[in-house]
Design a protein around this motif. Structure first.
Motif, PDB file in Angstrom:
ATOM      1  N   VAL A 109       0.877  -1.181   0.000  1.00  0.00           N
ATOM      2  CA  VAL A 109       0.000   0.000   0.000  1.00  0.00           C
ATOM      3  C   VAL A 109       0.912   1.228   0.000  1.00  0.00           C
ATOM      4  O   VAL A 109       1.439   1.619   1.040  1.00  0.00           O
ATOM      5  CB  VAL A 109      -0.933   0.020   1.232  1.00  0.00           C
ATOM      6  N   PRO A 110       1.154   1.839  -1.165  1.00  0.00           N
ATOM      7  CA  PRO A 110       2.117   2.945  -1.241  1.00  0.00           C
ATOM      8  C   PRO A 110       1.582   4.234  -0.635  1.00  0.00           C
ATOM      9  O   PRO A 110       0.370   4.469  -0.608  1.00  0.00           O
ATOM     10  CB  PRO A 110       2.338   3.095  -2.749  1.00  0.00           C
ATOM     11  N   ASP A 111       2.497   5.076  -0.148  1.00  0.00           N
ATOM     12  CA  ASP A 111       2.160   6.418   0.318  1.00  0.00           C
ATOM     13  C   ASP A 111       2.219   7.375  -0.874  1.00  0.00           C
ATOM     14  O   ASP A 111       3.247   7.467  -1.553  1.00  0.00           O
ATOM     15  CB  ASP A 111       3.160   6.887   1.377  1.00  0.00           C
ATOM     16  N   VAL A 112       1.104   8.080  -1.120  1.00  0.00           N
ATOM     17  CA  VAL A 112       1.015   8.958  -2.293  1.00  0.00           C
ATOM     18  C   VAL A 112       1.348  10.396  -1.880  1.00  0.00           C
ATOM     19  O   VAL A 112       0.460  11.214  -1.625  1.00  0.00           O
ATOM     20  CB  VAL A 112      -0.376   8.874  -2.942  1.00  0.00           C
ATOM     21  N   LYS A 113       2.642  10.669  -1.782  1.00  0.00           N
ATOM     22  CA  LYS A 113       3.089  12.015  -1.445  1.00  0.00           C
ATOM     23  C   LYS A 113       4.504  12.193  -1.983  1.00  0.00           C
ATOM     24  O   LYS A 113       5.227  11.219  -2.214  1.00  0.00           O
ATOM     25  CB  LYS A 113       3.067  12.239   0.073  1.00  0.00           C
ATOM     26  N   GLU A 114       4.886  13.446  -2.174  1.00  0.00           N
ATOM     27  CA  GLU A 114       6.265  13.763  -2.524  1.00  0.00           C
ATOM     28  C   GLU A 114       6.824  14.684  -1.449  1.00  0.00           C
ATOM     29  O   GLU A 114       6.086  15.448  -0.811  1.00  0.00           O
ATOM     30  CB  GLU A 114       6.370  14.379  -3.917  1.00  0.00           C
ATOM     31  N   ILE A 115       8.150  14.612  -1.261  1.00  0.00           N
ATOM     32  CA  ILE A 115       8.774  15.203  -0.076  1.00  0.00           C
ATOM     33  C   ILE A 115      10.081  15.870  -0.472  1.00  0.00           C
ATOM     34  O   ILE A 115      10.779  15.406  -1.383  1.00  0.00           O
ATOM     35  CB  ILE A 115       9.083  14.100   0.973  1.00  0.00           C
ATOM     36  N   TYR A 116      10.415  16.934   0.241  1.00  0.00           N
ATOM     37  CA  TYR A 116      11.748  17.522   0.112  1.00  0.00           C
ATOM     38  C   TYR A 116      12.274  17.781   1.519  1.00  0.00           C
ATOM     39  O   TYR A 116      11.659  18.520   2.297  1.00  0.00           O
ATOM     40  CB  TYR A 116      11.693  18.823  -0.689  1.00  0.00           C
ATOM     41  N   LEU A 187       6.137  18.859   2.446  1.00  0.00           N
ATOM     42  CA  LEU A 187       5.292  17.722   2.083  1.00  0.00           C
ATOM     43  C   LEU A 187       4.174  18.142   1.137  1.00  0.00           C
ATOM     44  O   LEU A 187       3.449  19.103   1.403  1.00  0.00           O
ATOM     45  CB  LEU A 187       4.661  17.119   3.348  1.00  0.00           C
ATOM     46  N   HIS A 188       4.024  17.385   0.056  1.00  0.00           N
ATOM     47  CA  HIS A 188       2.946  17.614  -0.895  1.00  0.00           C
ATOM     48  C   HIS A 188       2.192  16.306  -1.074  1.00  0.00           C
ATOM     49  O   HIS A 188       2.719  15.336  -1.624  1.00  0.00           O
ATOM     50  CB  HIS A 188       3.522  18.077  -2.238  1.00  0.00           C
ATOM     51  N   TYR A 189       0.949  16.279  -0.570  1.00  0.00           N
ATOM     52  CA  TYR A 189       0.082  15.113  -0.743  1.00  0.00           C
ATOM     53  C   TYR A 189      -0.680  15.285  -2.049  1.00  0.00           C
ATOM     54  O   TYR A 189      -1.454  16.232  -2.205  1.00  0.00           O
ATOM     55  CB  TYR A 189      -0.881  14.981   0.434  1.00  0.00           C
ATOM     56  N   LEU A 190      -0.466  14.385  -2.985  1.00  0.00           N
ATOM     57  CA  LEU A 190      -1.026  14.513  -4.319  1.00  0.00           C
ATOM     58  C   LEU A 190      -2.525  14.220  -4.322  1.00  0.00           C
ATOM     59  O   LEU A 190      -3.020  13.436  -3.502  1.00  0.00           O
ATOM     60  CB  LEU A 190      -0.316  13.549  -5.265  1.00  0.00           C
ATOM     61  N   PRO A 191      -3.275  14.813  -5.257  1.00  0.00           N
ATOM     62  CA  PRO A 191      -4.684  14.433  -5.419  1.00  0.00           C
ATOM     63  C   PRO A 191      -4.783  12.946  -5.758  1.00  0.00           C
ATOM     64  O   PRO A 191      -3.984  12.413  -6.531  1.00  0.00           O
ATOM     65  CB  PRO A 191      -5.144  15.298  -6.592  1.00  0.00           C
ATOM     66  N   VAL A 192      -5.754  12.289  -5.173  1.00  0.00           N
ATOM     67  CA  VAL A 192      -5.934  10.854  -5.381  1.00  0.00           C
ATOM     68  C   VAL A 192      -7.432  10.551  -5.296  1.00  0.00           C
ATOM     69  O   VAL A 192      -8.153  11.215  -4.530  1.00  0.00           O
ATOM     70  CB  VAL A 192      -5.134  10.037  -4.334  1.00  0.00           C
ATOM     71  N   PRO A 193      -7.943   9.587  -6.070  1.00  0.00           N
ATOM     72  CA  PRO A 193      -9.362   9.240  -5.930  1.00  0.00           C
ATOM     73  C   PRO A 193      -9.680   8.812  -4.498  1.00  0.00           C
ATOM     74  O   PRO A 193      -8.967   7.999  -3.906  1.00  0.00           O
ATOM     75  CB  PRO A 193      -9.537   8.077  -6.912  1.00  0.00           C
ATOM     76  N   ALA A 194     -10.727   9.397  -3.933  1.00  0.00           N
ATOM     77  CA  ALA A 194     -11.090   9.080  -2.550  1.00  0.00           C
ATOM     78  C   ALA A 194     -11.272   7.576  -2.344  1.00  0.00           C
ATOM     79  O   ALA A 194     -10.930   7.037  -1.285  1.00  0.00           O
ATOM     80  CB  ALA A 194     -12.362   9.826  -2.162  1.00  0.00           C
ATOM     81  N   GLU A 195     -11.786   6.901  -3.355  1.00  0.00           N
ATOM     82  CA  GLU A 195     -12.018   5.461  -3.232  1.00  0.00           C
ATOM     83  C   GLU A 195     -10.725   4.702  -2.986  1.00  0.00           C
ATOM     84  O   GLU A 195     -10.715   3.687  -2.274  1.00  0.00           O
ATOM     85  CB  GLU A 195     -12.703   4.931  -4.494  1.00  0.00           C
ATOM     86  N   GLU A 196      -9.616   5.176  -3.568  1.00  0.00           N
ATOM     87  CA  GLU A 196      -8.327   4.513  -3.364  1.00  0.00           C
ATOM     88  C   GLU A 196      -7.926   4.535  -1.883  1.00  0.00           C
ATOM     89  O   GLU A 196      -7.385   3.559  -1.360  1.00  0.00           O
ATOM     90  CB  GLU A 196      -7.246   5.192  -4.206  1.00  0.00           C
ATOM     91  N   GLU A 198     -10.189   5.082   0.680  1.00  0.00           N
ATOM     92  CA  GLU A 198     -11.242   4.397   1.450  1.00  0.00           C
ATOM     93  C   GLU A 198     -11.078   2.885   1.397  1.00  0.00           C
ATOM     94  O   GLU A 198     -11.347   2.189   2.383  1.00  0.00           O
ATOM     95  CB  GLU A 198     -12.609   4.804   0.898  1.00  0.00           C
ATOM     96  N   GLN A 199     -10.622   2.360   0.270  1.00  0.00           N
ATOM     97  CA  GLN A 199     -10.429   0.911   0.123  1.00  0.00           C
ATOM     98  C   GLN A 199      -9.017   0.470   0.530  1.00  0.00           C
ATOM     99  O   GLN A 199      -8.669  -0.698   0.387  1.00  0.00           O
ATOM    100  CB  GLN A 199     -10.697   0.499  -1.332  1.00  0.00           C
ATOM    101  N   GLU A 200      -8.216   1.439   1.012  1.00  0.00           N
ATOM    102  CA  GLU A 200      -6.855   1.172   1.498  1.00  0.00           C
ATOM    103  C   GLU A 200      -5.965   0.551   0.423  1.00  0.00           C
ATOM    104  O   GLU A 200      -5.096  -0.276   0.708  1.00  0.00           O
ATOM    105  CB  GLU A 200      -6.887   0.298   2.758  1.00  0.00           C
ATOM    106  N   ARG A 201      -6.168   1.002  -0.828  1.00  0.00           N
ATOM    107  CA  ARG A 201      -5.264   0.594  -1.898  1.00  0.00           C
ATOM    108  C   ARG A 201      -4.073   1.544  -1.987  1.00  0.00           C
ATOM    109  O   ARG A 201      -3.032   1.204  -2.551  1.00  0.00           O
ATOM    110  CB  ARG A 201      -6.014   0.541  -3.231  1.00  0.00           C
ATOM    111  N   THR A 202      -4.252   2.768  -1.486  1.00  0.00           N
ATOM    112  CA  THR A 202      -3.158   3.717  -1.340  1.00  0.00           C
ATOM    113  C   THR A 202      -3.299   4.365   0.035  1.00  0.00           C
ATOM    114  O   THR A 202      -4.322   4.204   0.725  1.00  0.00           O
ATOM    115  CB  THR A 202      -3.182   4.812  -2.423  1.00  0.00           C
ATOM    116  N   ALA A 203      -2.280   5.113   0.433  1.00  0.00           N
ATOM    117  CA  ALA A 203      -2.311   5.815   1.720  1.00  0.00           C
ATOM    118  C   ALA A 203      -1.685   7.190   1.540  1.00  0.00           C
ATOM    119  O   ALA A 203      -0.948   7.437   0.572  1.00  0.00           O
ATOM    120  CB  ALA A 203      -1.558   5.017   2.776  1.00  0.00           C
ATOM    121  N   ARG A 204      -1.987   8.071   2.455  1.00  0.00           N
ATOM    122  CA  ARG A 204      -1.296   9.364   2.494  1.00  0.00           C
ATOM    123  C   ARG A 204      -0.149   9.271   3.492  1.00  0.00           C
ATOM    124  O   ARG A 204       1.005   9.374   3.128  1.00  0.00           O
ATOM    125  CB  ARG A 204      -2.274  10.478   2.849  1.00  0.00           C
TER     126      ARG A 204
END
Length: 335
Positions: A109-116, A187-196, A198-204
């Motif tokens: 379950v990847p974290d969908v964010k980019e970081i510096y 930290l920049h949390y990218l836009p992601v479909p809410a369903e992703e 909610e279904q824990e296919r991705t994470a922030r």
């Protein structure tokens, strides 16, 4: 559970000791009961914080090719530069030596964010990885100054905590935090479909504690930060954005130093709580920007129980360790 709000302005009145001690007591009480606190009327101006967020947006608006001119070095030992989405995986798991299978499992379950990540310019063990000046003129100079201003404020908060913990030496904690080992994170949390989400296919950012002494967080108006209710484990409450306030939380090292008197509380970033949190028919989440500043003791600092936090009835709960040893156990699982 409600996150307390502490007005920090009386702390700067060195002529009024009773007001300073009241601030110190309020901080410690909040960190005992919740582990998180909003700090208002601190030393960082609204103009400075707005400029910092502007610079951060300019950074993350760069092309992938431009951002990759300052990549996070391979492995976990150097925690600097640009981390692309999926590189980092936040968890509460510590290294035990044979970790490859655990790392692979975490990254399902990847974290969908980019970081510096930025550190002290004097830290040769963790050299900064700067975007070239010709790509983003002025960025480096501004962030070096902002890093310094955050360190000054962090030291004032550590002094207040020392007073609230009844330490005879107000500088007991600040002397162990020279600024050499702090970390500024964009930290920049990218836009992601809410369903992703909610279904824990991705994470922030999954539930975790911070492995610093303490964290000062600046967040935009999007929302999404949640704090675990200590009285109801597994239940999380929103840390709703409060304009120009710092969200300060205790890290693992101060919990160890204080013999569990101060709490390093689980927290996470999930779906925004605000009414405009979704955009479009496919329910894309809003992007989110936040800036945590981690106050870390110098690498060879001994983390052992503060004298005022132990007694014969309440002996030290943790064996002494160093920041470097604890950092290795946590950081090696992230990359």
């Amino acid at each position: 559970m409600k996150i307390p709000v502490v007005d920090f302005s009386p702390w700067y009145n060195t002529q009024d000791d009773s007001s300073r001690r009241r601030v110190a007591r309020e901080l410690v009480e909040a960190c005992q009961k919740v582990g998180f606190v909003y700090i208002v009327n601190h030393s960082l101006s609204e103009l400075l914080l707005d400029k910092t967020f502007d610079w951060m947006r300019c950074l993350f608006d760069l092309s992938d090719e431009e951002k990759m001119r300052a990549p996070h070095p391979e492995g976990w030992a150097v925690h600097r530069g640009y981390s692309w989405p999926g590189l980092e995986k936040v968890s509460q798991v510590m290294s035990t030596g044979d970790d490859e299978e655990i790392r692979m499992k975490l990254r399902e379950v990847p974290d969908v964010k980019e970081i510096y990540d930025i550190g002290s310019e004097q830290n040769t063990d963790q050299p900064n990885q700067w975007i070239p000046d010709e790509t983003l003129p002025g960025f480096r100079d501004f962030m070096v100054q902002f890093y310094s201003e955050c360190h000054k404020l962090g030291n004032e908060i550590l002094r207040a905590l020392a007073v609230g913990l009844n330490l005879q030496d107000e500088l007991y904690l600040t002397e162990k935090h020279s600024g050499y080992n702090n970390q500024l994170r964009l930290l920049h949390y990218l836009p992601v479909p809410a369903e992703e989400l909610e279904q824990e296919r991705t994470a922030r950012c999954p539930a975790h504690t911070d492995w610093s002494s303490m964290t000062m967080l600046f967040q935009d108006d999007c929302g999404g930060l949640e704090v675990e209710d200590i009285s109801r484990p597994g239940t999380f409450v929103p840390a709703t954005p409060l304009k120009n306030a710092i969200v300060m939380n205790i890290g693992d090292l101060l919990q160890m130093w204080s013999n569990d008197r101060l709490r390093s509380t689980n927290h996470r970033v999930g779906l925004p709580q605000l009414s405009d949190r979704f955009q479009g028919s496919n329910r894309m989440t809003r992007e989110r920007f936040s800036i945590p500043y981690f106050m870390g003791p110098d690498p060879d600092s001994i983390i052992e129980c503060i004298p005022s936090c132990m007694s014969e009835e309440n002996p030290a709960k943790y064996p002494p360790t160093t920041q470097a040893e604890y950092n290795k156990m946590r950081a090696s699982m992230m990359y």
